[in-house]
Design a protein around this motif. Structure first.
Motif, short mmCIF file in Angstrom:
data_model
loop_
_atom_site.label_atom_id
_atom_site.label_comp_id
_atom_site.label_asym_id
_atom_site.label_seq_id
_atom_site.Cartn_x
_atom_site.Cartn_y
_atom_site.Cartn_z
N MET A 166 0.84 -1.20 0.00
CA MET A 166 0.00 0.00 0.00
C MET A 166 0.88 1.26 0.00
O MET A 166 1.84 1.33 0.76
N SER A 167 0.56 2.19 -0.87
CA SER A 167 1.39 3.38 -0.97
C SER A 167 1.34 4.22 0.31
O SER A 167 0.26 4.56 0.78
N PRO A 168 2.51 4.54 0.89
CA PRO A 168 2.50 5.35 2.13
C PRO A 168 1.91 6.73 1.87
O PRO A 168 1.44 7.39 2.79
N ALA A 169 1.92 7.18 0.61
CA ALA A 169 1.39 8.50 0.29
C ALA A 169 -0.07 8.63 0.69
O ALA A 169 -0.55 9.73 0.96
N ASN A 170 -0.77 7.50 0.77
CA ASN A 170 -2.19 7.54 1.14
C ASN A 170 -2.42 8.10 2.53
O ASN A 170 -3.49 8.62 2.82
N GLY B 13 -10.86 3.41 -4.49
CA GLY B 13 -10.02 4.28 -5.33
C GLY B 13 -8.55 4.12 -5.00
O GLY B 13 -7.69 4.00 -5.88
N ARG B 14 -8.25 4.08 -3.70
CA ARG B 14 -6.86 3.89 -3.26
C ARG B 14 -6.31 2.57 -3.76
O ARG B 14 -5.18 2.47 -4.24
N LEU B 15 -7.12 1.53 -3.60
CA LEU B 15 -6.71 0.19 -4.01
C LEU B 15 -6.38 0.17 -5.50
O LEU B 15 -5.36 -0.39 -5.93
N ALA C 176 -6.20 10.67 -10.70
CA ALA C 176 -7.13 9.90 -9.86
C ALA C 176 -6.71 9.98 -8.40
O ALA C 176 -7.54 10.15 -7.50
N PHE C 177 -5.41 9.87 -8.15
CA PHE C 177 -4.91 9.95 -6.77
C PHE C 177 -5.30 11.29 -6.14
O PHE C 177 -5.81 11.35 -5.01
N ALA C 178 -5.10 12.37 -6.90
CA ALA C 178 -5.43 13.71 -6.38
C ALA C 178 -6.92 13.81 -6.09
O ALA C 178 -7.34 14.38 -5.06
N LYS C 179 -7.74 13.22 -6.95
CA LYS C 179 -9.20 13.31 -6.75
C LYS C 179 -9.65 12.46 -5.55
O LYS C 179 -10.56 12.86 -4.83
N VAL C 180 -9.02 11.30 -5.39
CA VAL C 180 -9.35 10.48 -4.22
C VAL C 180 -9.00 11.27 -2.95
O VAL C 180 -9.79 11.33 -2.00
N GLN C 181 -7.83 11.89 -2.96
CA GLN C 181 -7.41 12.65 -1.76
C GLN C 181 -8.32 13.85 -1.51
O GLN C 181 -8.63 14.17 -0.36
N SER D 112 -17.20 8.65 -5.31
CA SER D 112 -17.60 7.66 -6.30
C SER D 112 -16.96 7.96 -7.67
O SER D 112 -16.44 7.05 -8.34
N GLU D 113 -16.98 9.23 -8.06
CA GLU D 113 -16.35 9.61 -9.34
C GLU D 113 -14.84 9.34 -9.29
O GLU D 113 -14.24 8.87 -10.26
N ALA D 114 -14.22 9.66 -8.15
CA ALA D 114 -12.77 9.45 -8.01
C ALA D 114 -12.44 7.96 -8.09
O ALA D 114 -11.46 7.56 -8.74
N ALA D 115 -13.28 7.13 -7.45
CA ALA D 115 -13.05 5.67 -7.50
C ALA D 115 -13.17 5.18 -8.94
O ALA D 115 -12.38 4.34 -9.39
N PHE D 116 -14.14 5.71 -9.66
CA PHE D 116 -14.34 5.28 -11.04
C PHE D 116 -13.12 5.66 -11.90
O PHE D 116 -12.60 4.85 -12.66
N GLU D 117 -12.66 6.88 -11.73
CA GLU D 117 -11.48 7.32 -12.51
C GLU D 117 -10.26 6.49 -12.16
O GLU D 117 -9.45 6.14 -13.02
N ALA D 118 -10.12 6.20 -10.87
CA ALA D 118 -8.96 5.41 -10.42
C ALA D 118 -9.00 4.01 -11.03
O ALA D 118 -7.98 3.50 -11.53
N ALA D 119 -10.18 3.40 -10.99
CA ALA D 119 -10.30 2.03 -11.51
C ALA D 119 -10.09 2.02 -13.03
O ALA D 119 -9.44 1.12 -13.58
N ASP D 120 -10.59 3.05 -13.70
CA ASP D 120 -10.42 3.14 -15.15
C ASP D 120 -8.93 3.29 -15.49
O ASP D 120 -8.41 2.63 -16.40
#
Ligand SMILES: Cc1cc2nc3c(=O)[nH]c(=O)nc-3n(C[C@H](O)[C@H](O)[C@H](O)COP(=O)(O)OP(=O)(O)OC[C@H]3O[C@@H](n4cnc5c(N)ncnc54)[C@H](O)[C@@H]3O)c2cc1C
Length: 399
Positions: A1-5, A269-271, A303-308, A339-347
């Motif tokens: 898991m990325s420590p950046a999270n 999204g993180r995953l 995606a990372f920025a949007k999740v954060q 939800s949008e961030a998770a979608f972008e991350a998964a895509d």
């Protein structure tokens, strides 16, 4: 898991404790475990039992009934970690219903019911995972439900049909929402609706409750059902709260629950970002890591920025809880953004994997299907935007 999270939201001591404990549990359930559960379509009993044994299913239940007495502020951490731990949104959904239905029982059940059931729910011995609200003609508009509960002596008799009832197969009890007064006889369509606690085994044995599985393409190990009630008898003591006030009871606490849904999207999204980054660092094409290409980097970074960003809003709102000036707005905006961030991350994770993006062994196709689902449940993104348009921006009601 990325420590950046972990570095952008400062956690309280309690939140850190929850994070550490849930990560410890999730470490015992690896990617292979979740992939296998998905492929077999089998509920993750071992995982849920472990959470129950360690008291996590009672995170929101009062200590006097054997619960952990925590709040939304800790629950967002628990559910984000469960999703991020490898199981995704589906793993969080495997336990979400039980946590929130038990709260409804605490808030609206009689003292006798609470004393009998809540300690067992807190320990996971008994399960109350199913919530039967949606019907074939009542999804986004839940006031349109047609299932009827009619009083007969000291019992209610329930007739009707539900759809999309999740986890009924792993529920000892279910909460059923039904009309006690027909829509035509109430001055407001939100009135005349009531909430009942139903003993699932008893009703199935009596032949008054039947159900069929709905086959679906996401969250395969959390089953959803069409449910049929035919003269199902429920003792009057199992009416939760006041007759006719069920719709308001459903709304009660909904904003805080929505923040937890947002947190589950954040975990997914993180995953997805983590998995994308890992593959981008490993895979070599044209003799160099694909992660060296900005076309691979940027979607993951975005995606990372949007999740954060969504996490900032979600955690901030969770910390304010009921004290927030407009928790409804915060909860709806958090759910939408997460939800949008998770979608972008998964895509982005799928695209990063190239052809392996659709190979089940890399898991990202599963995250993608789940992320798509988060745009539909428990409320669609359009209905969330309706809320923001009307309640926050003051635009006219569109329906
Ligand atoms: C996997 C899964 C699990 C579920 N689990 C449960 C559960 O355990 N218990 C339960 O009770 N329910 C459950 N649901 C049901 C879920 O809550 C509903 O699917 C959701 O509320 C949407 O309702 P609907 O599917 O009937 O869509 P509809 O209400 O038929 O809407 C269809 C489309 O029209 C759009 N739409 C409708 N009206 C408007 C409007 N005014 N403005 C803009 N757009 C509009 C919607 O956003 C949607 O895109 C589950 C659903 C799924 C898919």
């Amino acid at each position: 898991m990325s420590p950046a999270n972990d570095q952008f939201v400062e956690l309280t001591e309690n939140q850190r404790l929850v994070q550490k404990s849930i990560r410890n549990i999730c470490d015992d359930f690896d990617r292979e475990y979740w992939r296998e559960q998905s492929q077999k379509g089998e509920y993750p009993h071992e995982f849920v039992d472990t959470l129950g044994e360690q008291g996590w299913l009672g995170i929101l239940l009062p200590e006097e009934y054997g619960g952990a007495g925590m709040s939304t502020n800790e629950t967002v951490v628990m559910m984000e970690e469960i999703a991020a731990g490898g199981g995704g949104f589906a793993a969080a959904q495997a336990v979400h219903g039980g946590i929130y239905n038990s709260v409804a029982l605490v808030n609206h059940g009689s003292e006798d019911l609470k004393e009998e059931l809540v300690p067992e729910l807190a320990s996971g011995e008994t399960s109350l995972q199913a919530f039967c609200l949606t019907e074939p003609n009542a999804g986004s508009d839940s006031t349109a439900i047609e299932t009827r509960a009619e009083k007969d002596g000291d019992e209610y008799v329930i007739n009707g049909q539900k759809i999309w009832t999740s986890r009924l197969d792993v529920s000892d009890y279910a909460i059923v929402v039904a009309r006690t007064t027909p829509k035509e006889e109430v001055d407001k369509k939100t009135k005349g609706i009531s909430m009942f606690l139903v003993d699932v085994d008893e009703a199935v044995s009596a032949g008054t409750l039947d159900y069929d599985q709905i086959h679906k393409s996401a969250s395969e190990f959390v089953h959803s059902y069409s449910v049929y009630f035919e003269d199902m008898r429920v003792p009057e003591e199992h009416l939760l709260g006041d007759e006719g006030d069920g719709f308001y009871q459903v709304l009660d606490g909904l904003n805080e629950e929505r923040l937890v849904i947002a947190a589950e999207c954040l975990g997914l999204g993180r995953l997805a970002v983590d998995r994308g980054v890992q593959y981008a660092n490993e895979r070599e094409v044209f003799g160099r890591q694909i992660g060296k290409n900005q076309a691979i980097q940027h979607p993951l970074a975005e995606a990372f920025a949007k999740v954060q960003a969504a996490k900032q809003m979600t955690y901030n709102a969770a910390a304010q809880g009921a004290e927030a000036t407009d928790l409804g707005a915060l909860a709806n905006m958090s759910k939408y953004l997460a939800s949008e961030a998770a979608f972008e991350a998964a895509d982005a994770a799928v695209q990063t994997h190239g052809g392996f993006g659709v190979a089940t062994e890399y898991d990202v196709e599963r995250y993608f299907r789940e992320a798509r689902l988060t745009r539909l449940v428990p409320i669609t993104q359009q209905l969330v935007l309706n809320y923001i348009s009307e309640q926050v921006l003051g635009l006219p009601r569109s329906y």
